[in-house]
Design a protein around this motif. Structure first.
Motif, PDB file in Angstrom:
ATOM      1  N   ASP A 281      85.331  49.125 -59.750  1.00 29.14           N
ATOM      2  CA  ASP A 281      86.201  47.952 -59.626  1.00 29.14           C
ATOM      3  C   ASP A 281      87.545  48.324 -59.008  1.00 29.14           C
ATOM      4  OD1 ASP A 281      84.244  46.406 -60.730  1.00 29.14           O
ATOM      5  OD2 ASP A 281      85.154  46.259 -62.725  1.00 29.14           O
ATOM      6  N   ALA A 282      88.054  49.504 -59.367  1.00 31.83           N
ATOM      7  CA  ALA A 282      89.331  49.958 -58.809  1.00 31.83           C
ATOM      8  C   ALA A 282      89.214  50.193 -57.309  1.00 31.83           C
ATOM      9  CB  ALA A 282      89.788  51.233 -59.513  1.00 31.83           C
ATOM     10  N   CYS A 283      88.109  50.811 -56.891  1.00 26.94           N
ATOM     11  CA  CYS A 283      87.884  51.034 -55.455  1.00 26.94           C
ATOM     12  C   CYS A 283      87.714  49.708 -54.718  1.00 26.94           C
ATOM     13  CB  CYS A 283      86.650  51.919 -55.245  1.00 26.94           C
ATOM     14  SG  CYS A 283      86.861  53.620 -55.797  1.00 26.94           S
ATOM     15  N   GLY A 284      87.046  48.761 -55.378  1.00 25.38           N
ATOM     16  CA  GLY A 284      86.881  47.444 -54.778  1.00 25.38           C
ATOM     17  C   GLY A 284      88.219  46.746 -54.588  1.00 25.38           C
ATOM     18  N   ALA A 285      89.098  46.891 -55.569  1.00 26.23           N
ATOM     19  CA  ALA A 285      90.434  46.299 -55.462  1.00 26.23           C
ATOM     20  C   ALA A 285      91.224  46.940 -54.324  1.00 26.23           C
ATOM     21  CB  ALA A 285      91.183  46.473 -56.782  1.00 26.23           C
ATOM     22  N   PHE A 286      91.106  48.257 -54.210  1.00 24.64           N
ATOM     23  CA  PHE A 286      91.812  48.955 -53.127  1.00 24.64           C
ATOM     24  C   PHE A 286      91.330  48.480 -51.761  1.00 24.64           C
ATOM     25  CE2 PHE A 286      92.284  52.370 -50.040  1.00 24.64           C
ATOM     26  CZ  PHE A 286      93.621  52.705 -50.183  1.00 24.64           C
ATOM     27  N   ARG A 287      90.025  48.366 -51.600  1.00 20.89           N
ATOM     28  CA  ARG A 287      89.477  47.897 -50.315  1.00 20.89           C
ATOM     29  C   ARG A 287      89.940  46.481 -50.015  1.00 20.89           C
ATOM     30  NH1 ARG A 287      84.723  50.451 -52.242  1.00 20.89           N
ATOM     31  NH2 ARG A 287      83.922  48.435 -52.936  1.00 20.89           N
ATOM     32  N   LEU A 288      89.966  45.638 -51.041  1.00 19.75           N
ATOM     33  CA  LEU A 288      90.376  44.243 -50.859  1.00 19.75           C
ATOM     34  C   LEU A 288      91.848  44.134 -50.482  1.00 19.75           C
ATOM     35  CD1 LEU A 288      89.437  41.287 -51.077  1.00 19.75           C
ATOM     36  CD2 LEU A 288      90.050  41.362 -53.504  1.00 19.75           C
TER      37      LEU A 288
END
Length: 333
Positions: A230-237
């Motif tokens: 989820d943290a990586c997804g937030a960073f990409r977003l």
């Protein structure tokens, strides 16, 4: 239709004014340090601060990506009524932001000499010891300094933009006040600007944390199962927004090296003053983004495309008009 547009505009204004105060607070704090250092240490002090400025852009790229991406997801969850997942999202992003910034800080602290050498400070420079000390203290306190953006974004997105704005304004006042005491009165040199910024950050973060403790909104301080995915997804977003800091890093790095080769330390010092003045104008753009992000995410979560379009139009108009007026005022004075 007209009533809906009017509602969106009023709601945007409600978020935009506090966001503007927050963004201006950061810009004013940086400019105040610049003025104090310039008056007390002159060209050498401004050179050290200016030559180290690209490092901040590295940290900003990471922390803004986490803050923006995290709060977009947070507002989507709230918009769909999933408050428990929203709380988990908040604590997960705050935790991984701290971990990520801490890792970058440790790397920077261990390789400080190499970093400042890359930025253009030679070991035989008259200000080498000053720059080395400044950089080490900066890296040591980065985990505190770069928790401000995520806390600001989450409090802002959790329906309390006024508290987020108050936190930034108080942080700015503390930063400016302690900066004057440490740099001008206490002769603490460039290191005083770091310590004053840390004091300002602590004040800002303490106020933001009261929102979590009062439990009037959605977010809470609670133990959650961490999710790197989820943290990586937030960073990409959020990277689409934070990518601007990569451009700023490149511009600052290239211009500093270019000016250093041609004009010496004085060129970098003058450029640092210009950058801090221009930051007052860019604060209006950043405020527009900060106000638009939670509203757009909420409307998207609700499936309200018409309000998303109305919010986008209002954001563009507000950003252009506010930036033009700020540029005009700076041009006059």
């Amino acid at each position: 239709m007209k009533q809906e547009k009017w509602f969106v505009r009023r709601l945007f204004l409600k978020f935009f004014v506090p966001a503007l105060l927050s963004s201006l607070g950061l810009a004013v704090g940086a400019l105040a340090d610049c003025i104090y250092i310039g008056n007390r240490l002159g060209e050498d002090g401004l050179y050290v601060i200016g030559i180290m400025s690209p490092v901040y852009m590295i940290f900003m790229t990471f922390t803004i990506a986490m803050a923006v991406g995290g709060t977009i997801r947070f507002n989507n969850l709230l918009g769909s009524g999933n408050y428990d997942e929203g709380r988990k999202n908040c604590m997960n992003i705050l935790t991984f932001n701290f971990i990520g910034v801490s890792i970058l800080s440790i790397v920077g602290f261990l390789f400080t000499k190499q970093f400042i050498g890359l930025l253009g400070v030679s070991s035989d420079s008259a200000v080498y010891d000053m720059a080395l000390s400044y950089a080490k203290i900066m890296f040591a306190f980065c985990p505190i300094l770069f928790m401000q953006a995520p806390l600001d974004y989450y409090v802002h997105s959790d329906g309390n933009p006024n508290l987020a704005s108050l936190a930034m304004v108080v942080g700015c006042i503390v930063d400016c006040g302690t900066g004057y005491l440490l740099i001008v009165v206490g002769h603490a040199g460039v290191n005083g600007s770091i310590f004053s910024t840390v004091f300002g950050a602590l004040a800002m973060e303490a106020i933001c944390i009261t929102h979590f403790l009062k439990k009037k909104g959605t977010v809470r301080i609670e133990k959650v199962k961490l999710s790197l995915r989820d943290a990586c997804g937030a960073f990409r977003l959020g990277f689409a927004t934070s990518a601007q800091y990569i451009y700023k890093f490149v511009i600052l790095f290239v211009f500093n090296r270019f000016l250093l080769e041609i004009y010496g330390a004085s060129g970098v010092a003058i450029y640092d003053v210009v950058v801090n003045v221009v930051a007052l104008v860019s604060a209006f753009i950043e405020a527009t983004i900060l106000a638009f992000t939670p509203l757009c995410a909420t409307f998207t979560g609700e499936g309200n495309g018409r309000s998303v379009r109305a919010c986008l139009g209002t954001s563009i108009l507000s950003g252009v008009v506010a930036t033009a007026l700020a540029t005009l005022v700076l041009g006059i004075f």
